[in-house]
Design an enzyme around this catalytic site. Structure first.
Site, PDB file in Angstrom:
ATOM      1  N   PHE A   1     -16.036 -10.940  18.107  1.00  0.00           N
ATOM      2  CA  PHE A   1     -15.654 -11.750  19.267  1.00  0.00           C
ATOM      3  C   PHE A   1     -15.014 -10.927  20.379  1.00  0.00           C
ATOM      4  O   PHE A   1     -14.464 -11.482  21.321  1.00  0.00           O
ATOM      5  CB  PHE A   1     -14.732 -12.906  18.848  1.00  0.00           C
ATOM      6  CG  PHE A   1     -15.501 -14.009  18.170  1.00  0.00           C
ATOM      7  CD1 PHE A   1     -16.353 -14.826  18.896  1.00  0.00           C
ATOM      8  CD2 PHE A   1     -15.409 -14.191  16.799  1.00  0.00           C
ATOM      9  CE1 PHE A   1     -17.091 -15.819  18.276  1.00  0.00           C
ATOM     10  CE2 PHE A   1     -16.150 -15.173  16.165  1.00  0.00           C
ATOM     11  CZ  PHE A   1     -16.998 -15.994  16.901  1.00  0.00           C
ATOM     12  N   HIS A   2     -15.086  -9.610  20.244  1.00  0.00           N
ATOM     13  CA  HIS A   2     -14.580  -8.766  21.335  1.00  0.00           C
ATOM     14  C   HIS A   2     -15.592  -8.829  22.463  1.00  0.00           C
ATOM     15  O   HIS A   2     -16.799  -8.736  22.248  1.00  0.00           O
ATOM     16  CB  HIS A   2     -14.424  -7.327  20.836  1.00  0.00           C
ATOM     17  CG  HIS A   2     -13.582  -6.469  21.722  1.00  0.00           C
ATOM     18  ND1 HIS A   2     -13.970  -6.103  22.984  1.00  0.00           N
ATOM     19  CD2 HIS A   2     -12.360  -5.917  21.533  1.00  0.00           C
ATOM     20  CE1 HIS A   2     -13.014  -5.349  23.530  1.00  0.00           C
ATOM     21  NE2 HIS A   2     -12.032  -5.225  22.664  1.00  0.00           N
TER      22      HIS A   2
ATOM     23  N   ARG B   1     -10.865   1.616   9.389  1.00  0.00           N
ATOM     24  CA  ARG B   1     -11.294   2.809  10.101  1.00  0.00           C
ATOM     25  C   ARG B   1     -10.077   3.716  10.201  1.00  0.00           C
ATOM     26  O   ARG B   1      -8.981   3.313   9.827  1.00  0.00           O
ATOM     27  CB  ARG B   1     -11.889   2.482  11.464  1.00  0.00           C
ATOM     28  CG  ARG B   1     -10.913   1.907  12.437  1.00  0.00           C
ATOM     29  CD  ARG B   1     -11.621   1.652  13.771  1.00  0.00           C
ATOM     30  NE  ARG B   1     -10.649   1.328  14.788  1.00  0.00           N
ATOM     31  CZ  ARG B   1     -10.950   0.913  16.009  1.00  0.00           C
ATOM     32  NH1 ARG B   1     -12.203   0.758  16.367  1.00  0.00           N
ATOM     33  NH2 ARG B   1     -10.025   0.647  16.887  1.00  0.00           N
TER      34      ARG B   1
ATOM     35  N   GLU C   1     -11.933   3.135  27.985  1.00  0.00           N
ATOM     36  CA  GLU C   1     -12.243   1.817  27.419  1.00  0.00           C
ATOM     37  C   GLU C   1     -11.347   0.771  28.049  1.00  0.00           C
ATOM     38  O   GLU C   1     -10.150   0.995  28.250  1.00  0.00           O
ATOM     39  CB  GLU C   1     -11.938   1.767  25.913  1.00  0.00           C
ATOM     40  CG  GLU C   1     -12.838   2.546  25.025  1.00  0.00           C
ATOM     41  CD  GLU C   1     -12.432   2.359  23.554  1.00  0.00           C
ATOM     42  OE1 GLU C   1     -11.777   1.357  23.215  1.00  0.00           O
ATOM     43  OE2 GLU C   1     -12.749   3.249  22.760  1.00  0.00           O
TER      44      GLU C   1
ATOM     45  N   ASN D   1     -12.014   9.350  17.777  1.00  0.00           N
ATOM     46  CA  ASN D   1     -11.639   8.127  18.503  1.00  0.00           C
ATOM     47  C   ASN D   1     -10.192   7.768  18.221  1.00  0.00           C
ATOM     48  O   ASN D   1      -9.794   7.674  17.060  1.00  0.00           O
ATOM     49  CB  ASN D   1     -12.527   6.960  18.048  1.00  0.00           C
ATOM     50  CG  ASN D   1     -12.443   5.773  18.985  1.00  0.00           C
ATOM     51  OD1 ASN D   1     -12.898   5.849  20.124  1.00  0.00           O
ATOM     52  ND2 ASN D   1     -11.850   4.689  18.530  1.00  0.00           N
ATOM     53  N   GLU D   2      -9.430   7.607  19.264  1.00  0.00           N
ATOM     54  CA  GLU D   2      -8.048   7.136  19.158  1.00  0.00           C
ATOM     55  C   GLU D   2      -7.327   7.759  17.965  1.00  0.00           C
ATOM     56  O   GLU D   2      -6.918   7.077  17.018  1.00  0.00           O
ATOM     57  CB  GLU D   2      -8.003   5.610  19.094  1.00  0.00           C
ATOM     58  CG  GLU D   2      -8.514   4.977  20.377  1.00  0.00           C
ATOM     59  CD  GLU D   2      -8.238   3.481  20.473  1.00  0.00           C
ATOM     60  OE1 GLU D   2      -8.074   2.833  19.433  1.00  0.00           O
ATOM     61  OE2 GLU D   2      -8.216   2.967  21.607  1.00  0.00           O
TER      62      GLU D   2
ATOM     63  N   GLU E   1     -15.028  -6.891  15.125  1.00  0.00           N
ATOM     64  CA  GLU E   1     -14.939  -7.093  16.577  1.00  0.00           C
ATOM     65  C   GLU E   1     -16.051  -7.984  17.130  1.00  0.00           C
ATOM     66  O   GLU E   1     -16.446  -7.856  18.282  1.00  0.00           O
ATOM     67  CB  GLU E   1     -14.880  -5.726  17.267  1.00  0.00           C
ATOM     68  CG  GLU E   1     -13.527  -5.079  16.987  1.00  0.00           C
ATOM     69  CD  GLU E   1     -13.378  -3.660  17.477  1.00  0.00           C
ATOM     70  OE1 GLU E   1     -14.404  -2.983  17.659  1.00  0.00           O
ATOM     71  OE2 GLU E   1     -12.230  -3.226  17.639  1.00  0.00           O
TER      72      GLU E   1
HETATM   73  C1  GLA Z   1     -10.083   0.619  20.689  1.00  0.00           C
HETATM   74  C2  GLA Z   1     -11.220   1.332  20.012  1.00  0.00           C
HETATM   75  C3  GLA Z   1     -12.502   0.587  20.077  1.00  0.00           C
HETATM   76  C4  GLA Z   1     -12.316  -0.896  19.891  1.00  0.00           C
HETATM   77  C5  GLA Z   1     -11.314  -1.394  20.883  1.00  0.00           C
HETATM   78  C6  GLA Z   1     -11.098  -2.883  20.820  1.00  0.00           C
HETATM   79  O1  GLA Z   1      -9.845   1.016  21.955  1.00  0.00           O
HETATM   80  O2  GLA Z   1     -11.392   2.647  20.431  1.00  0.00           O
HETATM   81  O3  GLA Z   1     -13.341   1.109  19.082  1.00  0.00           O
HETATM   82  O4  GLA Z   1     -11.866  -1.141  18.607  1.00  0.00           O
HETATM   83  O5  GLA Z   1     -10.093  -0.759  20.645  1.00  0.00           O
HETATM   84  O6  GLA Z   1     -10.294  -3.335  21.874  1.00  0.00           O
END
Ligand code: GLA
Length: 676
Positions: A360-361, A118, A310, A156-157, A358
């Site tokens: 297992f997140h 990503r 988040e 995002n980020e 993710e």
């Molecule tokens: C980031 C991303 C999310 C996810 C989390 C996992 O904060 O924005 O999409 O990948 O990490 O902790």
């Protein structure tokens, strides 16, 4: 503070927002109804929707599938859940990189970052920007007036650093704006050194992997350029959604201690600063650095509430070892964010995914379903967040500020060639912050451009690189009566990474009342003894300075070694203020003692003196009330806290006065009439 968009948002969610990332495109529509039912049960009132959904929204170039999103938006709205709608531009679809491979970022080593991760885009790519603008426009056309829409979540980020041809072109344009002509660039970058003089703009390229050693000013400007290029992407998408409707807040989510984007430059462009944070449950100190982040995020927009966008409900999946958050820790971390100014408690993610990286997140709704520890904790927290509604919009007052500056960070860590090349800016900042946290001082985090007028003490950790405006701000702060506490190797170079003239520390020689002849990094394992004027001794290591007093006085001197008798800590009266300069790395206890002594001498208020360090205390307030947060980070013992006045614990609704008991990993949020 007038922030009508955020005020409207608070009204919309009725206080603090509660929810998380929601990825319905990963699930059959049959699951959506169950999601919404359980969201209601958990008290969710906001979801971040469609963060990575570009491929589902535009499966082929120019062919859009909005039907599923229409249905989800309607369903959420019918159930009273507002939407933080994302532009999906952090995850460009496969067809885009197939059609235009040049949108994929080239990494520093020249390798192309392939599809299937990503953040696979070059922020300078005009093609990427065009497609991103297009999908943003389509979303805004369709959903700007959807009744569920409460906020825009741009991308995002933000983060990729790209070394593509487009990045070089963008870098040149950025440099032309900054320096005007090549002669000025050559001067700023000291290109006579090693004969690096540029005679044509086309010779200037982004710095890839250094094969020998690279020009440090070029690297520094490339960091600035990359942050600005990403910011341009944000601003472009923000302006698109604003052009449809300008009463909806627009944000993007930042990361913890993220080195590659200067958040001080970003924050003014957003309606609220928003943070993603994943304190490692295996790290017993994670909550201290989290506290610093929370203070930073409150400070990024001058004290306005920020958004916890988040966090994990339990374990993450991105580290080698991903331990769970023990019962109570998720609640405590959430309340900690609120205590330091967050107006939301949000998670990544609503429902745990079955596949993908993710899987297992953790999630608000884990694989084990609603009959699970996590969902029970999430539901209980949702009720509590509802009870904390009065806290929304309130602020915090601090008399101490800690400087945290991206340019200084880059100067210290991004370029080789310093007397020692193993500085960690984050470690040094945390070394300065920790004693303030442990002693319950309210702290703001500031940049070199912040208004410093309300602070009594300014803490400046290892500020190697600072521009002239920053130097003037720190100097004027002391001249006007403030106390500056500064650590070694500060004020050394200018904004172009050139050593300031007339001896170290060129920027602060008069301020600290001393000249430094040479920097003396310690040899491995070397330790020194330092004698304080009051008879105490301490040890120091890592760094020394051959310092010569010029008006300053020694608070401590070396008791041994070749610098025996020379100052290790200097105090100087400057204007109406005072400066304390640490010329070595003192053992933490001795450092804390000096720092805290300076706070007391400067008259900084401490209402929580004497309470144990693990009992975190923070205050938010409005015109009428203050909200005292007491958070017990110890898992074994309760803490009894004497409180004055009469109030109510918002979490229980019970009266609180005299003495309140905070159970292990527990919290009290006492509302009482404001003290003036
Ligand atoms: C980031 C991303 C999310 C996810 C989390 C996992 O904060 O924005 O999409 O990948 O990490 O902790």
């Amino acid at each position: 503070m007038t922030d009508p968009r955020m005020r409207a948002f608070r009204d919309r969610v009725g206080g603090l927002a509660y929810g998380g990332d929601y990825n319905p495109e990963q699930w059959d529509p049959g699951v959506w109804r169950e999601d919404v039912r359980l969201m209601r049960e958990a008290g969710v009132d906001l979801v971040s929707l469609g963060v990575f959904a570009w491929a589902s929204l535009e499966p082929e170039p120019g062919r859009y599938e909005f039907g599923w999103l229409d249905e989800v938006m309607d369903l959420l709205h019918e159930n009273g859940i507002a939407v933080n709608l994302a532009t999906p531009t952090a995850a460009p679809p496969a067809w885009l990189s197939q059609r235009h491979p040049e949108v994929l970022p080239v990494m520093a080593d020249g390798e192309r970052f392939g599809f299937g991760n990503r953040l696979h885009y070059d922020p300078s790519s005009p093609v990427y920007r065009e497609y991103a603008a297009n999908i943003t426009t389509r979303l805004a056309e369709r959903y700007s007036f959807h009744p569920a829409l409460a906020m825009w979540h741009i991308s995002n980020e933000y983060g990729p650093t790209a070394y593509n041809a487009a990045a070089s072109a963008g870098f040149r344009r950025w440099l032309q704006r900054r320096y005007g002509d090549l002669a000025t660039l050559n001067e700023a970058w000291t290109t006579r050194f090693w004969g690096q003089v540029y005679t044509d703009w086309d010779q200037v390229e982004v710095p890839g992997v250094p094969r020998t050693w690279m020009n440090p000013s070029r690297i520094l400007d490339f960091k600035r350029f990359t942050s600005d290029a990403l910011l341009e992407c944000f601003v472009a998408e923000r302006d698109i959604v604003r052009s449809f409707r300008d009463d909806i807040p627009v944000v993007t989510n930042f990361m913890r201690f993220y080195r590659h984007a200067d958040y001080w430059r970003w924050a003014p462009e957003e309606d609220a600063a928003a943070l993603d944070i994943y304190p490692d449950p295996a790290d017993p100190d994670a909550h201290v650095s989290a506290a610093f982040q929370f203070d930073l995020f409150r400070s990024l927009k001058g004290g306005r509430p920020w958004l916890l966008m988040e966090q994990a409900a339990s374990a993450v999946s991105q580290w080698r070892l991903n331990v769970v958050k023990e019962p109570g820790r998720m609640r405590l971390g959430s309340l900690q964010a609120v205590s330091r100014g967050a107006d939301s408690v949000m998670f990544f993610q609503w429902r745990a995914g079955r596949g993908g990286h993710e899987r297992f997140h953790s999630a608000m709704l884990p694989h084990s379903g609603p009959d699970s520890r996590t969902f029970r904790e999430v539901t209980a927290l949702g009720r509590e967040v509802g009870r904390l509604a009065p806290v929304a919009g309130t602020t915090t007052r601090a008399e101490v500020a800690v400087l945290f500056d991206w340019n200084g960070w880059w100067g210290l860590e991004e370029v080789w060639g310093l007397p020692r090349n193993d500085f960690s800016y984050v470690d040094t900042v945390m070394r300065h912050y920790r004693p303030l946290w442990e002693h319950h001082y309210a702290v703001d985090v500031v940049s070199t451009r912040s208004d410093l007028s309300s602070y009594k003490v300014l803490v400046v950790p290892n500020a190697y690189l600072m521009d002239d405006e920053g130097v003037a701000a720190v100097t004027e702060f002391a001249r006007g009566g403030g106390t500056v506490v500064m650590s070694f190797f500060s004020g050394v170079v200018d904004a172009c990474n050139r050593v300031r003239p007339d001896g170290y520390p060129g920027a602060f020689r008069r301020l600290i009342g001393a000249k430094i002849d040479e920097y003396w990094p310690a040899r491995p394992g070397e330790r020194f003894t330092v004698d304080f004027a009051d008879g105490r001794t301490a040890t120091a290591d890592w760094w020394r300075e051959d310092i010569h007093l010029e008006g300053g006085t020694a608070l401590a001197t070396y008791a041994d070694g070749l610098l025996k008798g020379r100052a290790a800590v200097v105090a100087n009266d400057f204007g109406a203020g005072r400066v304390v300069y640490f010329a070595t790395l003192l053992e933490q206890d001795a450092f804390d003692r000096v720092l805290l002594g300076e706070l007391r001498a400067a008259g900084v208020e401490n209402r929580f003196d004497g309470l144990p360090a693990h009992l975190e205390c923070a205050v938010r307030e409005d015109d009428r009330h203050e909200y005292l947060f007491l958070l017990n980070h110890d898992a074994q013992a309760s803490v009894a806290v004497p409180v004055d006045g009469h109030g109510t614990d918002l979490l229980t609704g019970l009266p609180a006065s005299g003495e309140v008991t905070v159970p292990p990993l527990g919290a009290v949020v006492m509302r009482r009439a404001r003290r003036v």
